[in-house]
Design a protein around this motif. Structure first.
Motif, mmCIF file in Angstrom:
data_model
loop_
_atom_site.group_PDB
_atom_site.id
_atom_site.type_symbol
_atom_site.label_atom_id
_atom_site.label_comp_id
_atom_site.label_asym_id
_atom_site.label_seq_id
_atom_site.Cartn_x
_atom_site.Cartn_y
_atom_site.Cartn_z
ATOM 1 N N ARG A 96 113.524 26.046 46.606
ATOM 2 C CA ARG A 96 114.098 24.704 46.763
ATOM 3 C C ARG A 96 113.342 23.897 47.819
ATOM 4 N NH1 ARG A 96 120.431 24.222 46.740
ATOM 5 N NH2 ARG A 96 119.710 22.087 46.825
ATOM 6 N N SER A 97 112.889 24.555 48.879
ATOM 7 C CA SER A 97 112.101 23.874 49.913
ATOM 8 C C SER A 97 110.763 23.412 49.343
ATOM 9 C CB SER A 97 111.855 24.794 51.105
ATOM 10 O OG SER A 97 113.059 25.146 51.705
ATOM 11 N N PHE A 98 110.154 24.254 48.524
ATOM 12 C CA PHE A 98 108.890 23.894 47.888
ATOM 13 C C PHE A 98 109.095 22.685 46.963
ATOM 14 C CE2 PHE A 98 105.843 24.215 44.394
ATOM 15 C CZ PHE A 98 104.657 24.171 45.108
ATOM 16 N N TYR A 99 110.153 22.733 46.152
ATOM 17 C CA TYR A 99 110.443 21.621 45.244
ATOM 18 C C TYR A 99 110.787 20.348 46.015
ATOM 19 C CZ TYR A 99 110.533 24.963 41.351
ATOM 20 O OH TYR A 99 110.202 25.910 40.411
ATOM 21 N N ARG A 100 111.432 20.491 47.160
ATOM 22 C CA ARG A 100 111.738 19.322 47.990
ATOM 23 C C ARG A 100 110.449 18.673 48.487
ATOM 24 N NH1 ARG A 100 113.173 18.159 53.576
ATOM 25 N NH2 ARG A 100 114.655 16.440 53.581
ATOM 26 N N GLN A 101 109.483 19.498 48.917
ATOM 27 C CA GLN A 101 108.191 18.955 49.337
ATOM 28 C C GLN A 101 107.520 18.204 48.190
ATOM 29 O OE1 GLN A 101 106.438 18.650 52.244
ATOM 30 N NE2 GLN A 101 108.399 19.264 53.119
ATOM 31 N N LEU A 102 107.599 18.769 46.994
ATOM 32 C CA LEU A 102 107.022 18.075 45.838
ATOM 33 C C LEU A 102 107.651 16.697 45.687
ATOM 34 C CD1 LEU A 102 106.858 20.958 43.202
ATOM 35 C CD2 LEU A 102 104.922 19.858 44.339
ATOM 36 N N GLY A 103 108.975 16.640 45.801
ATOM 37 C CA GLY A 103 109.674 15.362 45.685
ATOM 38 C C GLY A 103 109.272 14.386 46.774
ATOM 39 N N LEU A 104 109.110 14.876 48.002
ATOM 40 C CA LEU A 104 108.717 14.010 49.112
ATOM 41 C C LEU A 104 107.296 13.474 48.941
ATOM 42 C CD1 LEU A 104 110.276 15.980 52.106
ATOM 43 C CD2 LEU A 104 111.016 13.764 51.204
ATOM 44 N N TRP A 105 106.478 14.183 48.189
ATOM 45 C CA TRP A 105 105.108 13.720 47.927
ATOM 46 C C TRP A 105 105.018 12.921 46.625
ATOM 47 C CZ3 TRP A 105 100.983 13.336 50.944
ATOM 48 C CH2 TRP A 105 101.002 14.017 52.154
ATOM 49 N N GLY A 106 106.148 12.595 46.022
ATOM 50 C CA GLY A 106 106.152 11.714 44.854
ATOM 51 C C GLY A 106 106.029 12.411 43.511
ATOM 52 N N PHE A 107 106.141 13.725 43.475
ATOM 53 C CA PHE A 107 106.087 14.442 42.202
ATOM 54 C C PHE A 107 107.410 14.254 41.470
ATOM 55 C CE2 PHE A 107 102.691 16.560 44.396
ATOM 56 C CZ PHE A 107 101.804 16.917 43.401
#
Length: 158
Positions: A96-107
């Protein structure tokens, strides 16, 4: 001790692969690419996918890959991905932390069609690593009254 030397070796390989991949594409696009000593999340992600695409991660190679068109990537096996691949590139321990980073980078996660579950960003593609320079991390807004909000109304009587 052995794990630490394995991580160091993996980081050296990561650095070489990233610079080689970006240089190869930079020459094709006639734009210089400056490799920094501190890698941003998209650069680490690109290097991880380049390694998975080219030489693989041994028996764990099928855990993550680019889509055939190179415009998005997919995590096939979250458990193997988080336990065997992510520790070499990122500090996250939870998917979930990895996916959150993706979201914060616009993925954006694709939800429809044959590639549902894949992650896409218009500035992140296998054949265009220079477009990563246009990626910006979304700033997290702090809550009013929190200690990290200097303009908030957090007050305490001393």
């Amino acid at each position: 001790q052995a794990l630490r030397s394995d991580l160091t070796a993996a980081r050296r390989v990561l650095s070489r692969v990233l610079v080689a991949e970006c240089t190869r594409f930079s020459e094709a696009e006639s734009q210089p690419y400056k490799a920094s000593t501190r890698r941003q999340f998209p650069e680490k992600l690109y290097a991880m996918l380049a390694i998975a695409d080219n030489q693989g991660f041994g028996s764990d190679s099928d855990a993550v890959s680019w889509l055939p068109n190179g415009l998005a990537f997919v995590v096939h096996d979250e458990k193997v991905f988080m336990e065997s691949i992510v520790p070499y590139f990122f500090r996250q321990t939870k998917v979930r932390s990895f996916y959150r980073q993706l979201g914060l980078w616009g993925f954006k996660r694709l939800t429809l069609g044959q590639y549902a579950g894949a992650w896409y960003n218009e500035n992140f593609a296998r054949d265009s690593p220079n477009k990563m320079k246009e990626m910006v991390r979304i700033k997290i807004k702090s809550k009013p009254g929190s200690m990290s909000d200097p303009t908030g109304d957090y007050q305490k009587e001393l």
